[in-house]
Every structure is written in C-alpha cells, then in structure tokens.
Design an enzyme around this catalytic site. Structure first.
Site, PDB file in Angstrom:
ATOM      1  N   ASP A 113       1.111  -1.321  -0.023  1.00  0.00           N
ATOM      2  CA  ASP A 113      -0.006  -0.118   0.053  1.00  0.00           C
ATOM      3  C   ASP A 113       1.223   1.351   0.078  1.00  0.00           C
ATOM      4  O   ASP A 113       2.051   1.319   0.332  1.00  0.00           O
ATOM      5  CB  ASP A 113      -0.820   0.027   1.116  1.00  0.00           C
ATOM      6  CG  ASP A 113      -2.013  -1.010   1.116  1.00  0.00           C
ATOM      7  OD1 ASP A 113      -2.281  -1.615   0.184  1.00  0.00           O
ATOM      8  OD2 ASP A 113      -2.569  -1.349   2.014  1.00  0.00           O
ATOM      9  N   ASP A 139      -6.844  -1.170  -4.671  1.00  0.00           N
ATOM     10  CA  ASP A 139      -8.091  -1.192  -3.575  1.00  0.00           C
ATOM     11  C   ASP A 139      -8.913   0.026  -4.403  1.00  0.00           C
ATOM     12  O   ASP A 139     -10.319  -0.100  -3.958  1.00  0.00           O
ATOM     13  CB  ASP A 139      -7.445  -0.562  -2.494  1.00  0.00           C
ATOM     14  CG  ASP A 139      -6.392  -1.339  -1.496  1.00  0.00           C
ATOM     15  OD1 ASP A 139      -6.739  -2.703  -1.686  1.00  0.00           O
ATOM     16  OD2 ASP A 139      -5.764  -1.090  -0.974  1.00  0.00           O
TER      17      ASP A 139
END
Length: 160
Positions: A113, A139
């Site tokens: 991330d 995401d």
C-alpha cells in the site's frame, strides 16, 4: 469478452507499476513523499490483512478467499450474456483490483500500500487513531467498481 480481459489487464498493469514505484522508491523514504502538506502523501506500507488492515483470516485463508472470489467473478462474467460497457468496466475494475492484490500476496505474502490521505491522526476518547488507511491502486479499482455496482445497479444489469 476480449474488452473485459484487456481492461482487467490494464488495471493490473497500472497497479503493478505503481507498486513497483512504491517498493523501489517509497520503501526507503520513512516519511514518504508529501504531495499536499498535512493531507496527502505517498508512503510505503505492507498490509498483511484485508480492507483497513483487518486480519479476519490467517494469510492462507485470505489467499484462498481471494482466489475463490476471483475465479467466481471470472466465471460469472464468462457465463453472463451482458456485454454492456458499464457491466464490463465495473467487473474489470473489481477483478483487476482483486488480482492486483492477489499477485502481491503470492509474491510478497502481503499487499503493498502507498496512497495515504492524512484526514485525522490523534487522540479520540483517550485512544490514538488514524482515520484513513493507506491503500493502493488495486484497492481504488475495487472500491470504484463496487460504487458503480451500487449506484448504477439497474443500468449495469438492465442495459437498454
């Protein structure tokens, strides 16, 4: 069907390149790259869980669940007679995002991330909280696809 697979591949490739940038550049920068002070930065993080870092299953369980969902989604699109652009876009976003994170889990054992909106960090009811998780392109694809599914359900499943 070709458009669906090509679009899914585009989302996977964009996610991979963004994550390679995160790994090769951001990982060595402890404070990341600030794009908008006190609000938005790129910052490397490893996510062992699922959405918001939740660890509801062991890593193997998350991997198996992701594989099952990806296979089920691919099968559903394959057998569906719906070929509307909105249907294809929605499910390509969801599958591309899911496969992007699945690739991370297979290669690294976690998801990379790096997109961080610093909405609020501080004490709330005596406990330290950070109100927005770090996320990635995959995401975002899943979230956008889910929002399209929610807001345009009738147009997706009843094209004219």
């Amino acid at each position: 069907m070709v458009q669906f697979y090509l679009l899914t591949l585009v989302f996977i490739v964009v996610d991979r390149f963004a994550k390679l940038f995160a790994i090769n550049v951001l990982r060595d920068l402890p404070n990341g790259i600030v794009l908008v002070p006190d609000w938005f930065k790129l910052m490397y993080a490893e996510n062992l869980g699922i959405a918001f870092g939740l660890r509801l299953l062991p890593p193997e369980g998350i991997l198996l669940l992701a594989l099952a969902i990806s296979a089920g989604l691919t099968w559903y699109v394959w057998i569906s007679q719906n070929r509307s652009p909105l249907f294809i876009l929605t499910f390509a976003l969801i599958l591309g995002g899911g496969l992007g994170n699945l690739i991370d889990r297979l290669i690294f054992g976690h998801v990379v991330d790096f997109i961080y909106f610093d909405i609020y960090q501080g004490t709330l009811f005596g406990k330290y909280v950070s109100l927005w998780p770090i996320f990635n392109i995959a995401d975002a694809c899943i979230t956008i696809g889910a929002c399209l599914l929610f807001f345009f359900h009738d147009k997706i499943f009843n094209p004219r």
